[in-house]
Design a protein around this motif. Structure first.
Motif, short mmCIF file in Angstrom:
data_model
loop_
_atom_site.label_atom_id
_atom_site.label_comp_id
_atom_site.label_asym_id
_atom_site.label_seq_id
_atom_site.Cartn_x
_atom_site.Cartn_y
_atom_site.Cartn_z
N MET A 212 0.82 -1.19 0.00
CA MET A 212 0.00 0.00 0.00
C MET A 212 0.86 1.25 0.00
O MET A 212 0.54 2.22 -0.65
N HIS A 213 1.97 1.19 0.72
CA HIS A 213 2.88 2.32 0.76
C HIS A 213 3.46 2.61 -0.64
O HIS A 213 3.62 3.76 -1.03
N ASP A 214 3.76 1.55 -1.40
CA ASP A 214 4.29 1.71 -2.74
C ASP A 214 3.26 2.35 -3.68
O ASP A 214 3.62 3.14 -4.55
N ASN A 215 2.01 2.03 -3.54
CA ASN A 215 0.96 2.62 -4.36
C ASN A 215 0.84 4.13 -4.12
O ASN A 215 0.62 4.90 -5.04
N MET A 216 0.98 4.57 -2.87
CA MET A 216 0.91 5.99 -2.56
C MET A 216 2.10 6.73 -3.16
O MET A 216 1.97 7.83 -3.65
N ARG A 217 3.26 6.08 -3.10
CA ARG A 217 4.46 6.69 -3.65
C ARG A 217 4.32 6.85 -5.16
O ARG A 217 4.67 7.88 -5.74
N PHE A 218 3.81 5.84 -5.83
CA PHE A 218 3.58 5.91 -7.26
C PHE A 218 2.57 7.02 -7.58
O PHE A 218 2.76 7.78 -8.51
N SER A 219 1.56 7.15 -6.81
CA SER A 219 0.54 8.16 -7.03
C SER A 219 1.12 9.56 -6.85
O SER A 219 0.78 10.48 -7.59
N ARG A 220 1.99 9.75 -5.88
CA ARG A 220 2.61 11.05 -5.68
C ARG A 220 3.49 11.42 -6.88
O ARG A 220 3.47 12.55 -7.34
N ARG A 221 4.24 10.47 -7.36
CA ARG A 221 5.08 10.72 -8.53
C ARG A 221 4.23 11.08 -9.74
O ARG A 221 4.54 12.00 -10.48
N LEU A 222 3.20 10.33 -9.94
CA LEU A 222 2.30 10.59 -11.05
C LEU A 222 1.66 11.97 -10.92
O LEU A 222 1.58 12.72 -11.90
N LEU A 223 1.24 12.31 -9.73
CA LEU A 223 0.65 13.62 -9.48
C LEU A 223 1.66 14.73 -9.76
O LEU A 223 1.34 15.73 -10.42
N LEU A 224 2.89 14.58 -9.32
CA LEU A 224 3.92 15.59 -9.56
C LEU A 224 4.25 15.73 -11.05
O LEU A 224 4.42 16.83 -11.55
N ARG A 225 4.31 14.62 -11.75
CA ARG A 225 4.57 14.67 -13.19
C ARG A 225 3.46 15.40 -13.93
O ARG A 225 3.72 16.22 -14.79
N ARG A 226 2.24 15.08 -13.57
CA ARG A 226 1.10 15.74 -14.23
C ARG A 226 1.06 17.23 -13.90
O ARG A 226 0.75 18.04 -14.76
N ALA A 227 1.38 17.58 -12.67
CA ALA A 227 1.40 18.99 -12.28
C ALA A 227 2.47 19.74 -13.07
O ALA A 227 2.24 20.86 -13.54
N ALA A 228 3.63 19.13 -13.23
CA ALA A 228 4.71 19.76 -14.01
C ALA A 228 4.31 19.90 -15.47
O ALA A 228 4.57 20.94 -16.10
N LEU A 229 3.66 18.89 -16.02
CA LEU A 229 3.20 18.95 -17.39
C LEU A 229 2.18 20.06 -17.59
O LEU A 229 2.26 20.84 -18.54
N LEU A 230 1.23 20.16 -16.69
CA LEU A 230 0.21 21.22 -16.78
C LEU A 230 0.83 22.61 -16.62
O LEU A 230 0.45 23.54 -17.32
N ALA A 231 1.79 22.76 -15.72
CA ALA A 231 2.45 24.05 -15.54
C ALA A 231 3.21 24.45 -16.81
O ALA A 231 3.16 25.60 -17.23
N GLY A 232 3.89 23.50 -17.41
CA GLY A 232 4.60 23.78 -18.66
C GLY A 232 3.66 24.14 -19.78
O GLY A 232 3.92 25.06 -20.56
N ALA A 233 2.55 23.45 -19.88
CA ALA A 233 1.56 23.76 -20.91
C ALA A 233 0.96 25.15 -20.71
O ALA A 233 0.77 25.91 -21.66
N ALA A 234 0.68 25.50 -19.47
CA ALA A 234 0.12 26.82 -19.18
C ALA A 234 1.12 27.92 -19.51
O ALA A 234 0.76 28.97 -20.07
N LEU A 235 2.38 27.70 -19.20
CA LEU A 235 3.42 28.67 -19.50
C LEU A 235 3.58 28.85 -21.01
O LEU A 235 3.66 29.97 -21.51
N THR A 236 3.58 27.77 -21.74
CA THR A 236 3.69 27.83 -23.19
C THR A 236 2.50 28.57 -23.80
O THR A 236 2.67 29.40 -24.69
N ALA A 237 1.32 28.30 -23.32
CA ALA A 237 0.12 28.96 -23.85
C ALA A 237 0.14 30.46 -23.59
O ALA A 237 -0.35 31.25 -24.40
N SER A 238 0.74 30.89 -22.51
CA SER A 238 0.79 32.32 -22.22
C SER A 238 1.87 33.03 -23.02
O SER A 238 1.79 34.22 -23.26
N VAL A 239 2.89 32.32 -23.49
CA VAL A 239 3.98 32.93 -24.26
C VAL A 239 3.62 33.05 -25.74
O VAL A 239 3.94 34.05 -26.37
#
Length: 89
Positions: free
Chosen positions: A1-28
């Motif tokens: 169960m601990h491994d599943n939470m760790r995977f979810s955090r990584r996935l969440l951080l990757r998606r957040a970084a992707l969305l931030a990059g997309a938002a920055l690109t759209a504004s430029v």
């Protein structure tokens, strides 16, 4: 169960970084397009109020009737000419 939470955090951080990059690109991108649409001075385009042979503003693709241009700033004579002249098809 601990491994599943760790995977979810990584996935969440990757998606957040992707969305931030997309938002920055759209504004430029829109600001780059706006700067690309600025007109150039008559002096820079070597504009003259008389034609260059059969090359005149009223038979150029850049001309916007009655007295404007997509490239050159200011009022343009339909019988004028500049180095941005492109034959209207």
């Amino acid at each position: 169960m601990h491994d599943n939470m760790r995977f979810s955090r990584r996935l969440l951080l990757r998606r957040a970084a992707l969305l931030a990059g997309a938002a920055l690109t759209a504004s430029v991108v829109p600001s780059e397009q706006a700067s690309a649409q600025q007109k150039v001075s008559k002096e820079a385009m070597k504009y003259q109020d008389k034609p260059n042979g059969d090359q005149r503003c009223d038979n150029c693709m850049q001309f916007v009737p009655p007295a404007s241009c997509k490239v050159v700033d200011g009022t343009i004579s339909p019988n004028g000419y500049c180095i941005a002249w492109v034959k209207k098809t």
